[in-house]
Design a protein around this motif. Sequence first.
Motif, PDB file in Angstrom:
ATOM      1  N   TYR A 159      34.065  49.272  26.490  1.00 46.25           N
ATOM      2  CA  TYR A 159      33.666  47.893  26.740  1.00 46.25           C
ATOM      3  C   TYR A 159      34.866  46.950  26.733  1.00 46.25           C
ATOM      4  CZ  TYR A 159      28.725  49.095  26.126  1.00 46.25           C
ATOM      5  OH  TYR A 159      27.472  49.624  26.271  1.00 46.25           O
ATOM      6  N   THR A 160      36.043  47.473  27.005  1.00 50.76           N
ATOM      7  CA  THR A 160      37.253  46.664  26.957  1.00 50.76           C
ATOM      8  C   THR A 160      37.315  45.691  28.135  1.00 50.76           C
ATOM      9  OG1 THR A 160      39.654  46.769  26.673  1.00 50.76           O
ATOM     10  CG2 THR A 160      38.711  48.223  28.323  1.00 50.76           C
ATOM     11  N   VAL A 161      38.262  44.750  28.068  1.00 53.82           N
ATOM     12  CA  VAL A 161      38.439  43.743  29.122  1.00 53.82           C
ATOM     13  C   VAL A 161      38.739  44.418  30.455  1.00 53.82           C
ATOM     14  CG1 VAL A 161      39.865  41.800  29.878  1.00 53.82           C
ATOM     15  CG2 VAL A 161      39.284  42.050  27.460  1.00 53.82           C
ATOM     16  N   ARG A 162      38.078  43.927  31.507  1.00 50.07           N
ATOM     17  CA  ARG A 162      38.267  44.477  32.847  1.00 50.07           C
ATOM     18  C   ARG A 162      39.247  43.618  33.658  1.00 50.07           C
ATOM     19  NH1 ARG A 162      37.365  49.278  32.476  1.00 50.07           N
ATOM     20  NH2 ARG A 162      37.752  49.237  34.721  1.00 50.07           N
ATOM     21  N   ALA A 163      39.706  44.187  34.770  1.00 47.87           N
ATOM     22  CA  ALA A 163      40.517  43.496  35.785  1.00 47.87           C
ATOM     23  C   ALA A 163      41.828  42.934  35.234  1.00 47.87           C
ATOM     24  CB  ALA A 163      39.700  42.394  36.453  1.00 47.87           C
ATOM     25  N   LYS A 164      42.417  43.614  34.265  1.00 50.37           N
ATOM     26  CA  LYS A 164      43.733  43.198  33.774  1.00 50.37           C
ATOM     27  C   LYS A 164      44.843  43.663  34.722  1.00 50.37           C
ATOM     28  CE  LYS A 164      43.397  44.934  29.590  1.00 50.37           C
ATOM     29  NZ  LYS A 164      43.755  45.265  28.192  1.00 50.37           N
ATOM     30  N   GLU A 165      44.588  44.776  35.408  1.00 54.16           N
ATOM     31  CA  GLU A 165      45.575  45.304  36.350  1.00 54.16           C
ATOM     32  C   GLU A 165      45.380  44.666  37.722  1.00 54.16           C
ATOM     33  OE1 GLU A 165      47.923  47.168  35.175  1.00 54.16           O
ATOM     34  OE2 GLU A 165      46.953  47.238  33.207  1.00 54.16           O
ATOM     35  N   GLU A 166      46.468  44.587  38.473  1.00 48.49           N
ATOM     36  CA  GLU A 166      46.471  43.868  39.751  1.00 48.49           C
ATOM     37  C   GLU A 166      45.458  44.420  40.744  1.00 48.49           C
ATOM     38  OE1 GLU A 166      49.579  42.674  43.348  1.00 48.49           O
ATOM     39  OE2 GLU A 166      50.335  43.541  41.473  1.00 48.49           O
ATOM     40  N   GLU A 167      45.356  45.748  40.823  1.00 41.93           N
ATOM     41  CA  GLU A 167      44.456  46.354  41.814  1.00 41.93           C
ATOM     42  C   GLU A 167      42.990  46.013  41.531  1.00 41.93           C
ATOM     43  OE1 GLU A 167      43.306  50.774  43.646  1.00 41.93           O
ATOM     44  OE2 GLU A 167      45.044  50.543  42.308  1.00 41.93           O
ATOM     45  N   GLU A 168      42.590  46.118  40.273  1.00 38.30           N
ATOM     46  CA  GLU A 168      41.204  45.812  39.917  1.00 38.30           C
ATOM     47  C   GLU A 168      40.926  44.313  40.056  1.00 38.30           C
ATOM     48  OE1 GLU A 168      37.919  46.527  36.348  1.00 38.30           O
ATOM     49  OE2 GLU A 168      39.957  47.296  36.105  1.00 38.30           O
ATOM     50  N   ALA A 169      41.918  43.487  39.721  1.00 39.02           N
ATOM     51  CA  ALA A 169      41.745  42.041  39.871  1.00 39.02           C
ATOM     52  C   ALA A 169      41.562  41.676  41.334  1.00 39.02           C
ATOM     53  CB  ALA A 169      42.957  41.313  39.290  1.00 39.02           C
ATOM     54  N   LYS A 170      42.321  42.322  42.219  1.00 40.37           N
ATOM     55  CA  LYS A 170      42.214  42.072  43.661  1.00 40.37           C
ATOM     56  C   LYS A 170      40.816  42.444  44.153  1.00 40.37           C
ATOM     57  CE  LYS A 170      44.546  43.267  48.038  1.00 40.37           C
ATOM     58  NZ  LYS A 170      43.499  44.061  48.700  1.00 40.37           N
ATOM     59  N   LYS A 171      40.322  43.586  43.713  1.00 42.32           N
ATOM     60  CA  LYS A 171      38.982  44.022  44.125  1.00 42.32           C
ATOM     61  C   LYS A 171      37.918  43.052  43.613  1.00 42.32           C
ATOM     62  CE  LYS A 171      35.663  47.852  43.974  1.00 42.32           C
ATOM     63  NZ  LYS A 171      34.514  46.957  43.765  1.00 42.32           N
ATOM     64  N   LEU A 172      38.078  42.574  42.385  1.00 43.06           N
ATOM     65  CA  LEU A 172      37.101  41.641  41.831  1.00 43.06           C
ATOM     66  C   LEU A 172      37.050  40.363  42.662  1.00 43.06           C
ATOM     67  CD1 LEU A 172      36.245  40.922  38.191  1.00 43.06           C
ATOM     68  CD2 LEU A 172      36.802  38.976  39.657  1.00 43.06           C
ATOM     69  N   LYS A 173      38.208  39.847  43.049  1.00 45.56           N
ATOM     70  CA  LYS A 173      38.238  38.627  43.860  1.00 45.56           C
ATOM     71  C   LYS A 173      37.592  38.862  45.228  1.00 45.56           C
ATOM     72  CE  LYS A 173      42.708  37.760  42.930  1.00 45.56           C
ATOM     73  NZ  LYS A 173      44.029  37.052  42.886  1.00 45.56           N
ATOM     74  N   GLU A 174      37.846  40.024  45.792  1.00 42.13           N
ATOM     75  CA  GLU A 174      37.236  40.359  47.087  1.00 42.13           C
ATOM     76  C   GLU A 174      35.721  40.499  46.961  1.00 42.13           C
ATOM     77  OE1 GLU A 174      39.290  43.908  48.121  1.00 42.13           O
ATOM     78  OE2 GLU A 174      41.058  42.865  48.924  1.00 42.13           O
ATOM     79  N   ASP A 175      35.284  41.142  45.877  1.00 42.03           N
ATOM     80  CA  ASP A 175      33.844  41.318  45.657  1.00 42.03           C
ATOM     81  C   ASP A 175      33.159  39.969  45.425  1.00 42.03           C
ATOM     82  OD1 ASP A 175      33.671  44.049  46.005  1.00 42.03           O
ATOM     83  OD2 ASP A 175      33.939  44.530  43.882  1.00 42.03           O
ATOM     84  N   ALA A 176      33.812  39.085  44.684  1.00 45.68           N
ATOM     85  CA  ALA A 176      33.226  37.768  44.418  1.00 45.68           C
ATOM     86  C   ALA A 176      33.033  36.995  45.718  1.00 45.68           C
ATOM     87  CB  ALA A 176      34.114  36.979  43.464  1.00 45.68           C
ATOM     88  N   LEU A 177      34.032  37.037  46.595  1.00 43.20           N
ATOM     89  CA  LEU A 177      33.923  36.368  47.886  1.00 43.20           C
ATOM     90  C   LEU A 177      32.824  37.005  48.735  1.00 43.20           C
ATOM     91  CD1 LEU A 177      35.109  34.156  49.672  1.00 43.20           C
ATOM     92  CD2 LEU A 177      36.744  35.843  50.556  1.00 43.20           C
ATOM     93  N   MET A 178      32.725  38.336  48.678  1.00 47.38           N
ATOM     94  CA  MET A 178      31.678  39.030  49.416  1.00 47.38           C
ATOM     95  C   MET A 178      30.293  38.622  48.937  1.00 47.38           C
ATOM     96  SD  MET A 178      29.238  41.612  49.132  1.00 47.38           S
ATOM     97  CE  MET A 178      29.768  42.538  47.691  1.00 47.38           C
ATOM     98  N   LEU A 179      30.120  38.475  47.610  1.00 46.67           N
ATOM     99  CA  LEU A 179      28.832  38.074  47.058  1.00 46.67           C
ATOM    100  C   LEU A 179      28.456  36.677  47.547  1.00 46.67           C
ATOM    101  CD1 LEU A 179      29.169  39.379  43.390  1.00 46.67           C
ATOM    102  CD2 LEU A 179      27.726  40.332  45.189  1.00 46.67           C
ATOM    103  N   GLU A 180      29.443  35.783  47.589  1.00 45.25           N
ATOM    104  CA  GLU A 180      29.170  34.437  48.098  1.00 45.25           C
ATOM    105  C   GLU A 180      28.774  34.482  49.569  1.00 45.25           C
ATOM    106  OE1 GLU A 180      31.341  30.368  47.436  1.00 45.25           O
ATOM    107  OE2 GLU A 180      32.382  31.434  49.050  1.00 45.25           O
ATOM    108  N   LYS A 181      29.538  35.206  50.374  1.00 51.96           N
ATOM    109  CA  LYS A 181      29.255  35.284  51.808  1.00 51.96           C
ATOM    110  C   LYS A 181      27.915  35.947  52.078  1.00 51.96           C
ATOM    111  CE  LYS A 181      33.992  35.180  53.600  1.00 51.96           C
ATOM    112  NZ  LYS A 181      35.040  35.927  54.340  1.00 51.96           N
ATOM    113  N   ALA A 182      27.536  36.903  51.225  1.00 51.10           N
ATOM    114  CA  ALA A 182      26.251  37.593  51.401  1.00 51.10           C
ATOM    115  C   ALA A 182      25.080  36.661  51.138  1.00 51.10           C
ATOM    116  CB  ALA A 182      26.177  38.802  50.478  1.00 51.10           C
ATOM    117  N   GLY A 183      25.317  35.616  50.311  1.00 49.77           N
ATOM    118  CA  GLY A 183      24.264  34.650  50.045  1.00 49.77           C
ATOM    119  C   GLY A 183      23.852  34.509  48.601  1.00 49.77           C
ATOM    120  N   CYS A 184      24.571  35.144  47.673  1.00 52.96           N
ATOM    121  CA  CYS A 184      24.252  34.984  46.250  1.00 52.96           C
ATOM    122  C   CYS A 184      24.424  33.518  45.851  1.00 52.96           C
ATOM    123  CB  CYS A 184      25.169  35.847  45.384  1.00 52.96           C
ATOM    124  SG  CYS A 184      24.867  37.623  45.540  1.00 52.96           S
ATOM    125  N   PHE A 185      23.583  33.035  44.936  1.00 54.33           N
ATOM    126  CA  PHE A 185      23.653  31.626  44.543  1.00 54.33           C
ATOM    127  C   PHE A 185      24.581  31.398  43.360  1.00 54.33           C
ATOM    128  CE2 PHE A 185      20.247  33.218  41.836  1.00 54.33           C
ATOM    129  CZ  PHE A 185      20.480  32.601  40.622  1.00 54.33           C
TER     130      PHE A 185
END
Length: 272
Positions: A159-185
Amino acid sequence: MSVAKNEYKRITVKTLIDMKNKGEKISMLTAYDYTMAKIVDGAGVDVLLVGDSASNVMAGHETTLPITLDQMIYHASSVVRGVERGLVVVDLPFGSYQSDPKEALRSAIRIMKESGAHAVKLEGGKEIKESIKRILNAGVPVMGHLGLTPQSIYKFGTYTVRAKEEEEAKKLKEDALMLEKAGCFAVVLEKIPAKLAKEVAESLTIPVIGIGAGNGVDGQVVVVHDMIGMTHEFHPRFLRRYMNLYEDMTTAISQYVDDVKAVDFPNENEQY
């Protein structure tokens, strides 16, 4: 310091987006039953999350994985009956949406029809994009969830902190943008670096709700039982305990036991 709160007769998904645009922070707490929901809603919380954390808090499981769709609907129905103002969001439980978009839609529809909830929440990014789109196309509001996703605990192994490394942080930012574009509120970000969470919140037009993600996001969510101190074994850095109900309740119940044993309860004024 007290902060003036805007009065909203009813919180909707549009209200949350308006709050972000105005810079007003969003308050969110879990609730799993009618009595707690009535208290939380009456105190002015904006969003009530019927979390799959009920698996831990209410049922005593080690993880969120065992809770079923039927059980989530039961908890959600109880919460909805206690709410007059807040937005009720319900977690889709593990196994009810990940592998099959059609199954995801069926699960979401069951929650909405049988509980009366206002929205559902799903964990994950691009790997569940089709499930999210299918649910949204049916008119069901969806809240995303990235970072530490407890339903994937056996994949992460911790249960440790996620997205501390650059690759995982990049994916998280991409996923967040995808969720917005998909229509999540809205999107929940759990247990990620505060700097990253702030970047994501500033890059999206939809609200970002944090849990262990710093104060640069648009709102906060915690488990209500942790916040009021009914639980006492859990001590993450992000948790602030506003009460110590575990100790207070233990003292009160012990006193009740003593009074019964001593034939002090009920007294003459407490009987017919």
